[in-house]
Design an enzyme around this catalytic site. Structure first.
Site, PDB file in Angstrom:
ATOM      1  N   GLU A 185       0.843  -1.210   0.000  1.00 56.09           N
ATOM      2  CA  GLU A 185       0.000   0.000   0.000  1.00 56.09           C
ATOM      3  C   GLU A 185       0.877   1.260   0.000  1.00 56.09           C
ATOM      4  O   GLU A 185       0.716   2.157   0.830  1.00 56.09           O
ATOM      5  CB  GLU A 185      -0.983  -0.003   1.180  1.00 56.09           C
ATOM      6  CG  GLU A 185      -2.002  -1.122   1.054  1.00 56.09           C
ATOM      7  CD  GLU A 185      -3.197  -1.023   2.007  1.00 56.09           C
ATOM      8  OE1 GLU A 185      -3.225  -0.120   2.862  1.00 56.09           O
ATOM      9  OE2 GLU A 185      -4.106  -1.874   1.874  1.00 56.09           O
ATOM     10  N   GLU A 302      -4.878  -8.924  -0.066  1.00 58.38           N
ATOM     11  CA  GLU A 302      -5.660  -8.682   1.154  1.00 58.38           C
ATOM     12  C   GLU A 302      -7.113  -8.579   0.733  1.00 58.38           C
ATOM     13  O   GLU A 302      -7.450  -7.762  -0.134  1.00 58.38           O
ATOM     14  CB  GLU A 302      -5.234  -7.383   1.860  1.00 58.38           C
ATOM     15  CG  GLU A 302      -3.830  -7.453   2.446  1.00 58.38           C
ATOM     16  CD  GLU A 302      -3.420  -6.180   3.187  1.00 58.38           C
ATOM     17  OE1 GLU A 302      -4.304  -5.467   3.707  1.00 58.38           O
ATOM     18  OE2 GLU A 302      -2.203  -5.908   3.218  1.00 58.38           O
TER      19      GLU A 302
HETATM   20  O1  AHR Z   1      -4.974  -5.846   7.169  1.00 57.37           O
HETATM   21  C1  AHR Z   1      -4.852  -4.647   7.887  1.00 57.37           C
HETATM   22  C2  AHR Z   1      -4.232  -3.548   7.046  1.00 57.37           C
HETATM   23  O2  AHR Z   1      -5.073  -3.238   5.995  1.00 57.37           O
HETATM   24  C3  AHR Z   1      -2.909  -3.849   6.406  1.00 57.37           C
HETATM   25  O3  AHR Z   1      -1.838  -3.632   7.262  1.00 57.37           O
HETATM   26  C4  AHR Z   1      -2.880  -2.879   5.280  1.00 57.37           C
HETATM   27  O4  AHR Z   1      -2.141  -3.353   4.178  1.00 57.37           O
HETATM   28  C5  AHR Z   1      -4.329  -2.643   4.939  1.00 57.37           C
HETATM   29  O5  AHR Z   1      -4.635  -1.316   4.872  1.00 57.37           O
END
Ligand code: AHR
Length: 508
Positions: A185, A302
């Protein structure tokens, strides 16, 4: 002439098109994510630093490892998330007692990090689970040299100071870590880059990493469509440095984690469904940028539900739970949402190269939960949905056409499904009834080639708000499902409301 099935409300007809296989459902689509945030890694997985730990194997909770092995967990991403862009891998090798104690940072949340869970420990966990490791590198506070060193330490066979250090720390053979993320990110927590500055960093990192180990698969940090278009354009002739493009998708709009309204019930399922469209639009952007001449996979590394109670700012007037822990209730609704997303992953298996549920233990859309301080473990409904999908892993995805049936708010078919085969006359089909209150009679066609009466398992609950807990660990658990009909006229099942079932047809 094909007869068009007619259905009444509460009836659905699904047809498997075995003659038109989609592609292989890579085990990587069933990946997971373990971040040093809250109680995911420390306490949830790793208890090797506790004074009085529960039963463990090599420092990892035995009960959790066994539950995860059964899922299975074919791929595991670590150490972040946002944590990755603060993490210095060198802190986590060598004798545990001499490792530094650092401030672990992710999402504005800090953890005390004694670094007792480092590279060797994580890679041992992957070995215990049978998981491919995926390491997320540090761009935000790191350097190309630091990440090159980590890659050399893990994967090189030549005799260098770093590989000698690896051997001295107990690993004679290289770990051969296949997947390396260049930041996380980086449009936000990973340095607030913009889509023209990050590609400069990416090129530099990726060029140097390729020199160390040309076989490492490199993952570039994507975001939404606009960022991805600019990023890939800026990479231009250097696109061959990218193997996978990372995107994330959390579903934020489901209202309260358990006391949700009917509207919010459907909104969450709709968001889960829309995840496929995000993959489709990302694939189109990649195809446009590469002219179809190069394969860049999509790494949805994610994904999952993020309820307002587990968000720092809350949402929709629902305040976050204090203290912030990123822990949330996992209900039957969340499990259905996971199943809906997996249908899309199967349909997009030719462009989606990995997907990692966030996160593996205790945090967000976790399949496994543990009580603090090494207390007992329980499984969430999402765990059971993943288990119901195990027959699809590594199989060939088959299209499932909805030939008849009605729709739920948002315009989605009430009943949907996904099917696969390992190609020896077997077939597995997973079917979801999204309706909040009404059951559905489902007829399944197109399964004539497979063996006889299937083994069928159903997951549902009296309420979509139902969840498991230490007190009631099996409140939501799979049960056997009766299957009627036959291959010629169609197999028939009765799906209760908010339910999911898998039918497994043995090879002929
Ligand atoms: O999963 C929690 C957070 O969500 C992670 O650290 C980040 O990559 C995303 O914003």
């Amino acid at each position: 002439m094909t007869e068009t099935p007619t259905t009444r409300a509460g009836e659905a007809v699904l047809t498997v098109r075995a003659e038109a296989p989609i592609g292989t459902i890579s085990p990587r689509l069933y990946g997971h994510f373990a971040e040093h945030i809250g109680r995911c890694c420390y306490d949830g997985l790793w208890v090797g630093n506790m004074a009085d730990p529960p039963a463990h194997q090599d420092g990892f909770r035995t009960d959790v490892v066994e539950a995860l092995r059964a899922l299975p967990v074919p791929l595991l991403r670590w150490p972040g998330g946002c944590y990755a862009d603060h993490y210095h891998w060198h802190d986590g090798i060598g004798p545990t007692a001499s490792r530094p104690r650092r401030l672990g940072m992710s999402c504005g949340f800090t953890v005390e990090d004694d670094n007792s869970l480092g590279t060797h420990e994580f890679l041992q966990l992957c070995a215990l689970l049978g998981a491919e490791p995926y390491l997320a590198g540090n761009v935000g506070t790191g350097s190309p040299q630091e990440l090159c060193d980590w890659l050399e330490y893990c994967n090189q066979t030549l005799d260098t100071d770093l590989t000698r250090a690896r051997r001295a720390n107990g690993a004679f053979a290289p770990f051969n870590v296949p997947l390396w993320g260049v930041g996380n990110e980086n449009w936000g927590c990973g340095g607030n880059y913009d889509p023209t500055t990050y590609p400069h960093e990416y090129r530099r990192y990726a060029t140097m990493l390729r020199h160390v180990d040309a076989s490492a698969e490199l993952v570039a940090c994507g975001e939404e469509d606009a960022w991805n278009v600019e990023l890939l354009a800026a990479l231009g002739k250097h696109l061959p440095l990218v193997d996978h493009l990372s995107i994330h998708r959390y579903w934020f709009e489901g209202g309260a984690e358990t006391a949700f309204t009917d509207d919010k019930y459907y909104r969450l399922l709709q968001q889960a469904d829309e995840t496929e469209q995000f993959v489709v639009s990302t694939a189109a952007i990649i195809a446009d940028a590469t002219g179809g001449r190069q394969k860049i996979g999509i790494a949805l590394d994610e994904w999952g539900v993020w309820h307002p109670e587990a968000r720092r700012l809350g949402r929709d007037g629902i305040p976050p739970r204090q203290p912030i822990s990123f822990e949330q209730a996992g209900t039957m609704r969340d499990a259905l949402a996971a199943g809906i997303a997996l249908e899309g992953f199967h349909r997009q298996c030719n462009v989606l190269t990995m997907a990692n549920l966030a996160q593996v233990v205790n945090i967000l859309h976790a399949p496994v939960m543990t009580e603090p301080g090494g207390g007992p473990m329980w499984l969430t409904p999402t765990y059971h949905v993943l288990r119901l999908h195990a027959p699809h892993i590594g199989a060939t995805a088959l299209p499932v056409e909805i030939e008849a049936g009605d729709t739920v708010p948002g315009g989605f078919s009430t009943v949907s499904g996904t099917a696969s085969t390992h190609g020896n006359g077997d077939m597995a089909i997973t079917v979801i009834n999204r309706h909040l209150t009404r059951g559905s009679q489902v007829t399944l066609r197109g399964i004539a080639g497979a063996g006889g009466v299937p083994r069928a398992q159903l997951l549902t609950a009296d309420s979509p708000r139902a969840q498991n807990s230490i007190a009631t660990p099996d409140a939501v658990a799979p049960v056997s499902l009766a299957v009627g009909g036959d291959a010629a006229t169609g197999w028939r099942i009765e799906l209760p409301p908010h339910a999911i079932a898998t039918l497994q047809f043995a090879p002929r």
